[in-house]
Motif scaffolding. Structure first.
Motif, PDB file in Angstrom:
ATOM      1  N   VAL A  52       0.838  -1.209   0.000  1.00 41.76           N
ATOM      2  CA  VAL A  52       0.000   0.000   0.000  1.00 41.76           C
ATOM      3  C   VAL A  52       0.871   1.256   0.000  1.00 41.76           C
ATOM      4  CG1 VAL A  52      -1.600   1.342   1.435  1.00 41.76           C
ATOM      5  CG2 VAL A  52      -2.025  -1.079   1.015  1.00 41.76           C
ATOM      6  N   LEU A  53       1.896   1.265   0.819  1.00 38.87           N
ATOM      7  CA  LEU A  53       2.775   2.446   0.852  1.00 38.87           C
ATOM      8  C   LEU A  53       3.508   2.637  -0.471  1.00 38.87           C
ATOM      9  CD1 LEU A  53       4.245   2.157   4.462  1.00 38.87           C
ATOM     10  CD2 LEU A  53       2.553   3.797   3.615  1.00 38.87           C
ATOM     11  N   THR A  54       3.880   1.538  -1.115  1.00 39.68           N
ATOM     12  CA  THR A  54       4.541   1.648  -2.418  1.00 39.68           C
ATOM     13  C   THR A  54       3.564   2.148  -3.477  1.00 39.68           C
ATOM     14  OG1 THR A  54       6.015  -0.165  -1.818  1.00 39.68           O
ATOM     15  CG2 THR A  54       5.885   0.395  -4.150  1.00 39.68           C
ATOM     16  N   ALA A  55       2.330   1.683  -3.409  1.00 40.39           N
ATOM     17  CA  ALA A  55       1.325   2.144  -4.375  1.00 40.39           C
ATOM     18  C   ALA A  55       1.057   3.631  -4.210  1.00 40.39           C
ATOM     19  CB  ALA A  55       0.029   1.350  -4.199  1.00 40.39           C
ATOM     20  N   PHE A  56       1.016   4.104  -2.960  1.00 39.72           N
ATOM     21  CA  PHE A  56       0.791   5.536  -2.735  1.00 39.72           C
ATOM     22  C   PHE A  56       1.977   6.372  -3.195  1.00 39.72           C
ATOM     23  CE2 PHE A  56      -2.354   4.719   0.936  1.00 39.72           C
ATOM     24  CZ  PHE A  56      -3.422   4.696   0.053  1.00 39.72           C
ATOM     25  N   SER A  57       3.178   5.874  -2.990  1.00 40.21           N
ATOM     26  CA  SER A  57       4.345   6.697  -3.332  1.00 40.21           C
ATOM     27  C   SER A  57       4.688   6.617  -4.817  1.00 40.21           C
ATOM     28  CB  SER A  57       5.560   6.271  -2.502  1.00 40.21           C
ATOM     29  OG  SER A  57       5.975   4.982  -2.872  1.00 40.21           O
ATOM     30  N   ALA A  58       4.596   5.417  -5.410  1.00 40.47           N
ATOM     31  CA  ALA A  58       5.012   5.263  -6.806  1.00 40.47           C
ATOM     32  C   ALA A  58       3.842   5.371  -7.778  1.00 40.47           C
ATOM     33  CB  ALA A  58       5.716   3.921  -6.998  1.00 40.47           C
ATOM     34  N   GLY A  59       2.664   5.008  -7.324  1.00 36.36           N
ATOM     35  CA  GLY A  59       1.508   5.043  -8.218  1.00 36.36           C
ATOM     36  C   GLY A  59       1.505   3.919  -9.234  1.00 36.36           C
ATOM     37  N   ASN A  60       2.378   2.967  -9.096  1.00 40.91           N
ATOM     38  CA  ASN A  60       2.485   1.858 -10.036  1.00 40.91           C
ATOM     39  C   ASN A  60       2.010   0.586  -9.333  1.00 40.91           C
ATOM     40  OD1 ASN A  60       3.166   0.021 -11.961  1.00 40.91           O
ATOM     41  ND2 ASN A  60       5.311   0.641 -12.147  1.00 40.91           N
ATOM     42  N   THR A  61       0.949  -0.019  -9.859  1.00 38.80           N
ATOM     43  CA  THR A  61       0.365  -1.199  -9.217  1.00 38.80           C
ATOM     44  C   THR A  61       1.299  -2.397  -9.276  1.00 38.80           C
ATOM     45  OG1 THR A  61      -1.801  -0.413  -9.928  1.00 38.80           O
ATOM     46  CG2 THR A  61      -1.676  -2.661  -9.137  1.00 38.80           C
ATOM     47  N   ALA A  62       1.979  -2.591 -10.404  1.00 37.39           N
ATOM     48  CA  ALA A  62       2.879  -3.734 -10.532  1.00 37.39           C
ATOM     49  C   ALA A  62       4.051  -3.623  -9.558  1.00 37.39           C
ATOM     50  CB  ALA A  62       3.396  -3.844 -11.959  1.00 37.39           C
ATOM     51  N   ALA A  63       4.587  -2.435  -9.408  1.00 40.66           N
ATOM     52  CA  ALA A  63       5.690  -2.242  -8.466  1.00 40.66           C
ATOM     53  C   ALA A  63       5.219  -2.439  -7.024  1.00 40.66           C
ATOM     54  CB  ALA A  63       6.283  -0.844  -8.633  1.00 40.66           C
TER      55      ALA A  63
END
Length: 84
Positions: A52-63
């Motif tokens: 979730v934190l990666t999705a919020f920061s990067a905006g990339n679902t795969a990452a």
């Protein structure tokens, strides 16, 4: 002359009847122990938070998915050593 008595088998001793004992049913153990369930739940929580934190920061679902799964997989042996 006397005739020998007819040979008779020795008297057999009666064998005591043993009561029939029913075999105990095989009870399977739990699929997961409490220790393993706790570790997997905590690893899933850590992976979800990282995702979730990666999705919020990067905006990339795969990452975000890749980061969450990696964090979940890496945290399992670490949590096992910490909680054991």
């Amino acid at each position: 002359m006397t005739t020998p008595p007819p040979s008779t088998p020795p008297p057999s001793t009666p064998v005591p009847a043993t009561p029939a004992v029913a075999p105990e049913p095989i009870v399977p153990g739990p699929l997961l122990t409490g220790h393993a369930a706790l570790i997997f739940l905590m690893a899933a929580f850590i992976g979800a938070m990282v995702g979730v934190l990666t999705a919020f920061s990067a905006g990339n679902t795969a990452a975000a998915l890749l980061a969450g799964l990696t964090a979940c997989g890496i945290s399992i042996p670490i949590l096992h050593k910490l909680i054991h």
